[in-house]
Design a protein around this motif. Sequence first.
Motif, mmCIF file in Angstrom:
data_model
loop_
_atom_site.group_PDB
_atom_site.id
_atom_site.type_symbol
_atom_site.label_atom_id
_atom_site.label_comp_id
_atom_site.label_asym_id
_atom_site.label_seq_id
_atom_site.Cartn_x
_atom_site.Cartn_y
_atom_site.Cartn_z
ATOM 1 N N TYR A 1 -22.372 15.921 25.846
ATOM 2 C CA TYR A 1 -21.129 15.163 25.766
ATOM 3 C C TYR A 1 -20.350 15.315 27.071
ATOM 4 C CZ TYR A 1 -22.216 14.977 20.809
ATOM 5 O OH TYR A 1 -22.844 14.767 19.606
ATOM 6 N N LYS A 2 -20.029 14.209 27.706
ATOM 7 C CA LYS A 2 -19.334 14.245 28.987
ATOM 8 C C LYS A 2 -17.823 14.120 28.806
ATOM 9 C CE LYS A 2 -23.293 12.225 31.400
ATOM 10 N NZ LYS A 2 -23.771 11.101 32.252
ATOM 11 N N ARG A 3 -17.415 13.107 28.052
ATOM 12 C CA ARG A 3 -15.987 12.894 27.833
ATOM 13 C C ARG A 3 -15.787 11.887 26.709
ATOM 14 N NH1 ARG A 3 -14.048 8.846 32.706
ATOM 15 N NH2 ARG A 3 -16.030 7.782 32.954
ATOM 16 N N ALA A 4 -14.542 11.732 26.315
ATOM 17 C CA ALA A 4 -14.183 10.731 25.314
ATOM 18 C C ALA A 4 -13.188 9.765 25.921
ATOM 19 C CB ALA A 4 -13.578 11.401 24.088
ATOM 20 N N LEU A 5 -13.367 8.479 25.619
ATOM 21 C CA LEU A 5 -12.438 7.434 26.044
ATOM 22 C C LEU A 5 -11.714 6.934 24.806
ATOM 23 C CD1 LEU A 5 -14.932 5.450 28.299
ATOM 24 C CD2 LEU A 5 -13.177 7.034 29.092
ATOM 25 N N ALA A 6 -10.402 6.900 24.840
ATOM 26 C CA ALA A 6 -9.617 6.415 23.710
ATOM 27 C C ALA A 6 -8.688 5.313 24.188
ATOM 28 C CB ALA A 6 -8.800 7.553 23.101
ATOM 29 N N CYS A 7 -8.547 4.272 23.372
ATOM 30 C CA CYS A 7 -7.612 3.207 23.706
ATOM 31 C C CYS A 7 -6.913 2.719 22.450
ATOM 32 C CB CYS A 7 -8.306 2.051 24.431
ATOM 33 S SG CYS A 7 -9.913 1.598 23.786
ATOM 34 N N GLY A 8 -5.671 2.303 22.596
ATOM 35 C CA GLY A 8 -4.867 1.849 21.483
ATOM 36 C C GLY A 8 -4.601 0.365 21.565
ATOM 37 N N PHE A 9 -4.630 -0.322 20.400
ATOM 38 C CA PHE A 9 -4.454 -1.761 20.339
ATOM 39 C C PHE A 9 -3.302 -2.120 19.407
ATOM 40 C CE2 PHE A 9 -8.796 -0.974 21.495
ATOM 41 C CZ PHE A 9 -9.132 -1.977 22.389
ATOM 42 N N ASP A 10 -2.682 -3.247 19.681
ATOM 43 C CA ASP A 10 -1.678 -3.793 18.790
ATOM 44 C C ASP A 10 -2.356 -4.270 17.513
ATOM 45 O OD1 ASP A 10 -0.182 -6.454 17.795
ATOM 46 O OD2 ASP A 10 1.290 -5.114 18.702
ATOM 47 N N PHE A 11 -1.854 -3.865 16.356
ATOM 48 C CA PHE A 11 -2.511 -4.165 15.082
ATOM 49 C C PHE A 11 -2.581 -5.661 14.823
ATOM 50 C CE2 PHE A 11 -2.327 -4.994 10.514
ATOM 51 C CZ PHE A 11 -3.405 -4.261 10.055
ATOM 52 N N GLU A 12 -1.554 -6.405 15.146
ATOM 53 C CA GLU A 12 -1.505 -7.830 14.820
ATOM 54 C C GLU A 12 -2.314 -8.685 15.779
ATOM 55 O OE1 GLU A 12 -0.338 -9.012 12.141
ATOM 56 O OE2 GLU A 12 0.764 -7.280 11.398
ATOM 57 N N THR A 13 -2.227 -8.409 17.061
ATOM 58 C CA THR A 13 -2.859 -9.281 18.069
ATOM 59 C C THR A 13 -4.213 -8.773 18.553
ATOM 60 O OG1 THR A 13 -1.784 -8.157 19.930
ATOM 61 C CG2 THR A 13 -0.572 -9.951 18.861
ATOM 62 N N GLY A 14 -4.469 -7.468 18.432
ATOM 63 C CA GLY A 14 -5.703 -6.903 18.961
ATOM 64 C C GLY A 14 -5.670 -6.683 20.453
ATOM 65 N N GLU A 15 -4.501 -6.772 21.069
ATOM 66 C CA GLU A 15 -4.390 -6.564 22.524
ATOM 67 C C GLU A 15 -4.252 -5.078 22.828
ATOM 68 O OE1 GLU A 15 -1.239 -8.871 24.110
ATOM 69 O OE2 GLU A 15 -2.172 -10.800 23.621
ATOM 70 N N MET A 16 -4.919 -4.640 23.899
ATOM 71 C CA MET A 16 -4.904 -3.222 24.260
ATOM 72 C C MET A 16 -3.567 -2.836 24.876
ATOM 73 S SD MET A 16 -7.789 -0.980 26.265
ATOM 74 C CE MET A 16 -7.178 -1.117 27.929
ATOM 75 N N MET A 17 -3.045 -1.668 24.455
ATOM 76 C CA MET A 17 -1.741 -1.209 24.932
ATOM 77 C C MET A 17 -1.845 0.021 25.827
ATOM 78 S SD MET A 17 0.553 -1.626 21.450
ATOM 79 C CE MET A 17 -0.366 -0.327 20.594
ATOM 80 N N TRP A 18 -2.833 0.881 25.597
ATOM 81 C CA TRP A 18 -2.934 2.107 26.386
ATOM 82 C C TRP A 18 -4.366 2.630 26.353
ATOM 83 C CZ3 TRP A 18 -4.742 6.297 23.697
ATOM 84 C CH2 TRP A 18 -4.593 6.298 22.314
ATOM 85 N N ASP A 19 -4.663 3.541 27.285
ATOM 86 C CA ASP A 19 -5.959 4.229 27.279
ATOM 87 C C ASP A 19 -5.760 5.652 27.796
ATOM 88 O OD1 ASP A 19 -7.075 4.572 30.260
ATOM 89 O OD2 ASP A 19 -6.027 2.653 30.167
ATOM 90 N N ASN A 20 -6.683 6.523 27.429
ATOM 91 C CA ASN A 20 -6.633 7.898 27.900
ATOM 92 C C ASN A 20 -8.040 8.485 27.873
ATOM 93 O OD1 ASN A 20 -5.656 10.595 28.539
ATOM 94 N ND2 ASN A 20 -3.667 9.895 27.763
ATOM 95 N N THR A 21 -8.208 9.649 28.496
ATOM 96 C CA THR A 21 -9.525 10.265 28.666
ATOM 97 C C THR A 21 -9.455 11.752 28.362
ATOM 98 O OG1 THR A 21 -10.085 8.677 30.413
ATOM 99 C CG2 THR A 21 -11.408 10.675 30.310
ATOM 100 N N TYR A 22 -10.554 12.258 27.779
ATOM 101 C CA TYR A 22 -10.669 13.693 27.520
ATOM 102 C C TYR A 22 -12.040 14.152 28.003
ATOM 103 C CZ TYR A 22 -11.074 18.086 24.923
ATOM 104 O OH TYR A 22 -11.246 19.403 24.574
ATOM 105 N N VAL A 23 -12.076 15.131 28.887
ATOM 106 C CA VAL A 23 -13.319 15.658 29.442
ATOM 107 C C VAL A 23 -13.745 16.885 28.640
ATOM 108 C CG1 VAL A 23 -14.458 16.580 31.486
ATOM 109 C CG2 VAL A 23 -12.722 14.799 31.731
#
Length: 546
Positions: free
Chosen positions: A412-434
């Motif tokens: 396992y190298k890292r995890a990528l996480a991203c958050g989306f608006d529930f109604e539109t499905g548009e991405m709002m943020w992203d973050n990374t964990y190594v």
Amino acid sequence: MKKQNYLITLSLICCLFLAQLSSAQTFEEHTIKFPMLHEYDASYELNPMGDQGVLVLRNRYGGEKKNIVSDIELTYIKTDFKKGWVKNIQVKNYGQIISKGFDKEFAYYLMREADINYRVLRVRLDDGKHKVFYYKNVEKSEIDYFLVEDNICFLGGHAVGLPFAARWDLENDKRKILASVHQIKGGIVCMEWDKEVDMLTLVLKAEMSSDHRGVYINDYSIDGNLDKQYFEEVQRDYNYQSFRPYHNSKGELIMMGTYGLGGVSEQSQGVYSMKLTEKGYRLKPKFYDFSFFNNYLSHLEPKKREQLETKFANKKKKGKVMPLNISLMPHKLQFMNGQVMFIMEEVSFVYPYSKDAKFASESFFTKADAPTIKNFAQDFRNEILKKGEYVPYGLSEEKMYSGAPFPLECKYKRALACGFDFETGEMMWDNTYVTRNHKNSLPIESIQAYADHKKVAFIHVSRDSFFYKVSKRLEYKNACEVNVYKDYSPSNTIDKYTNGGISHWFDNHFIHTGTKKVSSRLAGNNESESYFFLTCLSYSNRNLSK
């Protein structure tokens, strides 16, 4: 002077206390142990049921042949993480569990009895009362998907070289084959039930001819009627790799997942999001290339990060895309605090390249059975259940790479996480964990996250500790905190540890499972114990729901 020293000392004590309190408030741990007679006495099935609790099923003879009476123990864990009722039941003739589900009143377990016979064990959550329903004389089939709501079961898999999906009313024993599935040459790659709107979403990858391939997305009502259908042909520039559906408040279907470059690429390039209206029309999908995430390169040294960012930008100016070729294991969607979170783990596999290597699947389109990791998981399950070993709950359900054998090791190298608006499905943020060289013998979900409107908290687990970091949603944080589990003692040695992975339970609660064989290191004491453990980790030290 003494008063001043006293105040300084008191301030230091308060600071230390507050620091410890702050650390303690990040995650609260609760662990329940289930003693094992020996290290192979571990056929456990976990059924997390959201805010209705967790059901732990222990099958003593899960891997035996026919005509064996399975001795099953059921333990109901309430959301305050205390044991409720414990029931012992017996199921005749081979109690191999394939899948499970739940609704507001019952937990359900799908069992295989023979090549053409299945059955469902239904357990009432209030008191543990059970009943068995039989699904007999079906075509020889493999069931990969099992979904249930209000005594209605949906089964999905493949039979006689073609995909199939069926609706089964348990109480009336009425069966119905879902339309627009069985006649398609291809495989089911997604089957999800949306409890909020009572809709079943089914995705098939199909091959009508060598030049005509694509993806069918079908929505069905709880009656099994086709509500809407959408088809998209495979594109030359990109392809949809994974599928994560849900419905917004307007009843529109939002589909998310990972995508790759080229028509049949298995390496990931980014995340997509599309919306299907009630009439089945697709709105223009959005493709989010990882190279333009805010935190995709944040873990690198500044000089290396700047070089890659410049390279990506120059490619974009020329209208080109730089292939990333990432191996990902995507998780299920998490719904929390009015947003949708999608987590993917970047993993590399070590394969046993030899003449004895067992391969998981063939070409993506030339085989009718669903090209998912469920095939791998089922084979693995069948092999180790014969010995009674623990089947990790957190096994990833995504497909293995075409033609790849079972991996010897997952890095396992890292995890990528991203958050989306529930109604539109548009991405709002992203973050990374190594993860820093985290390894496991099987492809499990080893990293999870919790997000609110300001912060995101990543967590992953190891032998006797859990690791986590909390940062602002749009800011990468390199530092990582480590907490030792409460049940660990320096006087004990962990002789054997099986990591069952960590899964999102509900709200801010996560579940980590596995097995341990522990020996005492005290002088003259040769005692050891083996046990299956179930640990709840709750973010921000909030009280467990009652």
